[in-house]
Design an enzyme around this catalytic site. Structure first.
Site, mmCIF file in Angstrom:
data_model
loop_
_atom_site.group_PDB
_atom_site.id
_atom_site.type_symbol
_atom_site.label_atom_id
_atom_site.label_comp_id
_atom_site.label_asym_id
_atom_site.label_seq_id
_atom_site.Cartn_x
_atom_site.Cartn_y
_atom_site.Cartn_z
ATOM 1 N N CYS A 1 41.799 41.469 38.617
ATOM 2 C CA CYS A 1 42.976 41.662 37.781
ATOM 3 C C CYS A 1 42.584 42.517 36.565
ATOM 4 O O CYS A 1 41.605 42.200 35.882
ATOM 5 C CB CYS A 1 43.500 40.302 37.326
ATOM 6 S SG CYS A 1 44.796 40.439 36.082
ATOM 7 N N CYS B 1 47.070 38.671 41.194
ATOM 8 C CA CYS B 1 46.007 38.053 40.409
ATOM 9 C C CYS B 1 46.050 36.571 40.733
ATOM 10 O O CYS B 1 47.128 35.972 40.806
ATOM 11 C CB CYS B 1 46.284 38.297 38.921
ATOM 12 S SG CYS B 1 45.425 37.138 37.847
#
Ligand code: IVH
Length: 694
Positions: free
Chosen positions: A416, A440
């Site tokens: 992420c 994520c």
């Protein structure tokens, strides 16, 4: 693998795709209708809708009550009073090609049981790119003006609409019905738009993106004197409630409106063939730049109002009209960078940063690249020259690479970009395939997701807290003052420490105003609380369905632990609700299986006074009943009879079973009639059925 198994797989895939498409469309609708901030191009949006319609046509039993094909837009969000439209304000289906127009004409004739060779009149007029409004006149006097809202309920903007010169305060001429609601489009012309932007720049303010946005902002002003200062205009093209009919054709109706003092579009014509309609479309397309206002297509309508009545509506759009859309505008520019944005549910969306370029009068500097697969499909990388497309006032998209740059292909991050947690994509349990969206995996521990979740929480459709937007949430989050929704409601109590009035951008008054705005939302409907949690697949509609099922929050809360068990009573009964699917329930169960989520909700609920939901009430004698039509119908085509029944809330089935409430039998009815008689199902003639439905 047997054919049946293959079909089953197909159907499961279709079901998943339908759920996904519905969600995408709904969230795009919310941004478009409520925030005047569209996220998808018209073309993208239309592609999603077309795919959904085609899947629903193929698998009609998978049509969900909450499908976006069954309703228009989203509910209005406060600020102005509500106006219930006694005749819903609907949307239009789209045609994208000449062939679609020919199909439309043929479809209309088929529905009306008219031979293909019959001549049928259609009107054709520009589709104005503005905002629809409804103006109610009683005894010729303007009494109420409303926005479309979700088509059922709009906002009361009477005072604002009354400031428009082109909205007559009293109808002129004669012969208007005692009650008549005129509908049309509010828009801003090109010259006036340019003047507005010159004034914005002179005042050091941001320019408006386009005339439609400027019109939307101008119309939703709390202070009507601000609206009065804006160059808004109104074109009349339709009507809602009327105490008596005032015309026999669309053309005549528009002529009457002109007599009563409304601006009507001078490009409107009547045609008697698809070929003539398409020729008129081309003429309008060529004249577009010189019209002086934005249009985005041509609307065709069946001219005879008697036939319009018979054709009726398919949930969101009339069968008697269609919008023939113009192609999107295109341009070539360079990709300067590719950024990744992290959304509320952790989705990683790549965005191309472009060398700014003007497309259709708007400067474009960003375009969405959707996901990693799309980047791979396009083969796009930094430095490439690309063709982009912009339709309406939505985020542009990259169509293709025109000239590739030297250099490496873009590598999609495996971490992420905000919190560095690993990225993953959902795996389809049945096919084993990865979803195109990468996410994520850090949930609310990822600052981007946490902030976006809070932004969703305070947004207009959810808690609607005035004065608390993305910027403020980010600042509060960064300083560690708001980490979860409950923290919003304790800010006032903690202000001795926080001293909000000393922050930049705040003073005593604005701080006090914010605390009041927060307190004003402590009393809140059940469905909004559920929707506020931002659970995947549990959007507005599903939240409402769940709330209507449990009525009281406490009953829902007591059932929450049982949702972990897919054979428990609460789980099964929720699954039985029309419109609820496994995806939503699975997601709901997963959300509450996390102890920290459970705690977050508990903390929030402590701060609130949650209002009970209202159970839905059926409002027609056949609502919820199952009907089967058989034999030859003499008064209507089968499609027309079916459509009428469905519009009254009945379910139309193809076969008789014990669940059938009525069999409507015409001459020549055979086995179905016998079966119905044997099963004790009530049998009606076509005219008895008509009496029943009034
Ligand atoms: S007729 C029952 N005519 O387009 C349908 N709509 O995409 C009544 N629009 O909500 C709509 N120009 O806001 C009609 N000449 C026109 C139009 C028009 C613009 C808008 C309208 C409608 C939307 C549907």
């Amino acid at each position: 693998m047997s054919v049946e198994q293959a079909d089953d797989g197909l159907e499961t895939q279709a079901k998943k795709r339908i759920i996904w498409l519905s969600q995408e469309i709904r969230s795009a609708d919310a941004l478009y209708y409520q925030d005047d901030n569209p996220a998808l191009s018209d073309a993208d949006y239309d592609a999603l809708r077309r795919e959904l319609i085609s899947l629903e046509t193929e698998f009609p039993h998978l049509i969900r009550k909450d499908s976006p094909t069954q309703s228009v837009g989203v509910k209005p969000a406060g600020k102005f009073g509500k106006v219930k439209h006694s005749v819903p304000m609907l949307s239009l289906d789209n045609a994208f090609s000449d062939e679609d127009v020919t199909d439309f004409c043929a479809r209309v004739k088929r529905f009306l049981s008219l031979p293909e060779t019959d001549v049928l009149g259609f009107t054709a007029e520009p589709k104005i790119d503005g905002l629809s409004a409804a103006l109610r006149y009683e005894n010729g006097k303007f009494v109420k003006g409303a926005t479309r809202g979700d088509g059922q309920v709009g906002e009361d903007i009477t005072a604002n609409l009354a400031t428009l010169d082109t909205v007559p305060k009293h109808l002129t001429g004669e012969g208007w019905p005692e009650v008549v609601e005129i509908r049309g489009e509010v828009y801003i012309g090109h010259d006036e738009f340019d003047t507005m932007n010159v004034a914005q720049v002179a005042a050091g303010k941001a320019e408006y993106k386009n005339p439609r946005n400027a019109a939307a902002g101008s119309l939703r002003q709390i202070d009507p004197s601000v609206t009065a200062s804006r160059p808004l205009k109104f074109f009349a093209y339709a009507w809602g409630e009327v105490s008596e009919p005032f015309a026999e054709t669309q053309m005549q109706a528009v002529e009457r409106m002109a007599e009563w003092g409304f601006d009507v579009n001078p490009q409107m014509r009547r045609h008697e063939s698809a070929r003539a309609m398409v020729a008129h479309y081309t003429e309008i397309l060529n004249a577009r730049a010189g019209l002086g206002y934005d249009i985005d297509g041509v609307v065709y309508k069946v001219d005879a109002l008697g036939l319009q009545d018979r054709l009726g509506f398919v949930s969101r759009a009339p069968r008697w009209a269609i919008a023939h859309k113009f192609p999107a505008e295109k341009a070539v520019t360079t990709v300067e960078d590719i950024d990744i944005q992290v959304g509320r549910t952790g989705s990683l969306t790549p965005v191309a940063r472009l060398t700014p370029i003007t497309v259709g009068g708007v400067v474009v500097s960003n375009a969405t690249l959707h996901n990693a697969d799309e980047i791979a499909r396009l083969g796009v990388k930094v430095g490439d020259s690309v063709e982009i497309q912009r339709a309406g006032d939505v985020i542009p998209q990259v169509l293709r690479v025109v000239e590739p740059a030297q250099g490496e292909a873009f590598t999609f991050p495996t971490q992420c970009p905000v919190c560095a947690a690993p990225v993953s994509s959902d795996v389809d349990e049945k096919t084993g395939r990865h979803d195109v969206v990468r996410r994520c995996t850090n949930g609310l521990s990822c600052p981007a997701q946490a902030v976006q979740a809070l932004v969703h929480f305070v947004s207009r459709q959810v808690f609607d807290i005035d004065g608390l937007g993305e910027r403020q949430i980010e600042a509060f989050y960064e300083k560690g003052l708001i980490k979860e929704p409950a923290d919003i409601f304790t800010i006032r109590a903690r202000n001795a420490e926080i001293k909000l009035e000393t922050w930049e951008g705040f003073g005593e008054t604005s701080a006090a105003k914010l605390f009041d705005a927060i307190d004003a939302r402590r009393t809140i409907p059940f469905d909004r609380v559920l929707y506020s949690l931002g659970i995947r697949h549990v959007g507005r509609t599903n939240s409402r369905l769940i709330a209507q099922h449990f009525i009281q929050w406490d009953k829902f809360w007591n059932a929450v632990p049982e949702l972990q068990n897919p054979v428990s009573d609460p789980y099964m009964s929720l699954l039985g609700i029309d419109g609820m699917g496994q995806a939503a329930l699975g997601s709901l169960a997963r959300f509450f299986s996390s102890e920290s989520n459970h705690k977050i909700v508990e903390n929030l609920v402590e701060q609130l006074n949650i209002e009970d939901a209202e159970a839905p009430t059926p409002d027609s004698p056949v609502a919820g009943k199952t009907v089967v039509f058989t034999g030859k119908l003499e008064l209507f085509s089968r499609d027309e009879a079916k459509a009428r029944a469905q519009s009254l809330g009945a379910k139309v089935s193809g076969s008789v079973s014990r669940k059938t409430d009525y069999l409507v039998a015409g001459p020549g009815a055979g086995s179905k009639l016998k079966k119905a008689e044997a099963a004790g199902v009530k049998v009606l003639t076509e005219s008895e059925w008509l009496t029943l439905i009034g």
